[in-house]
Design an enzyme around this catalytic site. Structure first.
Site, PDB file in Angstrom:
ATOM      1  CG  ASP A  73       3.577   3.178  -6.144  1.00  0.00           C
ATOM      2  OD1 ASP A  73       3.393   2.727  -7.287  1.00  0.00           O
ATOM      3  OD2 ASP A  73       4.471   2.782  -5.368  1.00  0.00           O
ATOM      4  CG  LEU A  74      -3.334   6.055  -3.785  1.00  0.00           C
ATOM      5  CD1 LEU A  74      -4.236   6.884  -4.682  1.00  0.00           C
ATOM      6  CD2 LEU A  74      -4.169   4.960  -3.087  1.00  0.00           C
TER       7      LEU A  74
END
Ligand code: URA
Length: 238
Positions: free
Chosen positions: A100-101
């Site tokens: 994820d980011l």
């Protein structure tokens, strides 16, 4: 592979530009200057161009320490991508799975689709180890539930996961999962009423992030790591 194609694939310019550059300065192949763009480069050749070593391997493998704030994609209109850190001039590289980011940690980057497929295949059950900080401490019941398979709202329960405390308070944990479902770790903790505040992948199969690789930095694989690849692919390496 032809020398001009190799250099073009590695981002030194178009074939036309490279032909021109080669005719002027040449490249150094195994210590000798080569100006012929059609020179056939072997994987075992040592090539230097414009003072830089150029990898002749068909497949490229990098171990990247992903920082938070970049996405695992080849293009994104909003966020920086991992390729702000890992050069990808011909757009042939991609990450093996995604983080994820806001997730940090180990990411393999390659142009080897077969390896990516083998490492990501649900049938292979490749272990992924994550370190996380949570808003609340885990309980013995959480450990038991995770070992049996937690329900995160998908068709199937998660596969059994190994959950362990990483600090005395129990709000820092280490978890080993064998799948790679979307936001899996965060959703597993959400299922037991906890929020993941920080997440870092420490290892994936035989690949481990060591302390010597700073965030945002990538490296090539060691000989030992390259030999692990053979377990996952049928590419033969000399
Ligand atoms: N699980 C998550 O929730 N996020 C990741 O980035 C990786 C695993």
């Amino acid at each position: 592979m032809r020398l001009d194609k190799l250099l073009s694939d590695r981002g030194y310019g178009t074939r036309k530009e490279i032909k021109k550059l080669l005719s002027k300065q040449g490249a150094v192949v195994n210590g000798a200057i080569v100006k012929d763009p059609g020179y056939q480069v072997q994987e075992s050749d040592a090539v230097t161009f414009q003072g830089e070593e150029v990898s002749c391997e068909q497949f490229q493998y990098y171990l990247f320490h992903k920082p938070a704030g970049c996405v695992c994609a080849n293009e994104d209109h909003v966020h920086q991508t991992i390729f702000a850190y890992v050069p990808n001039p011909k757009n042939t590289l991609f990450s093996v799975g995604r983080l994820d980011l806001d997730t940090e940690g180990l990411l393999l980057v390659t142009n080897d689709g077969k390896l990516a497929h083998a490492l990501l295949s649900p049938r292979r059950h490749v272990d992924k180890v994550y370190f996380a900080k949570l808003d609340l401490p885990i309980t013995d019941d959480d450990i038991k539930l995770f070992s049996e398979g937690v329900d995160i709202g998908d068709e199937k329960l998660c596969m059994p996961a190994d959950l362990a405390r990483a600090n005395e308070a129990g709000d820092e944990i280490r978890i080993t999962i064998k799948e790679g479902r979307f936001h899996q770790v965060k959703r597993m903790f959400e299922a037991v009423g906890k929020e993941v505040l920080y997440l870092k992948r420490e290892s994936m199969g035989p690949f481990t992030l060591d302390d010597s690789l700073p965030k945002g930095v990538y490296r090539t694989l060691t000989e030992e790591e390259l030999s692990f690849l053979e377990t996952y692919t049928n590419h033969t390496k000399d």
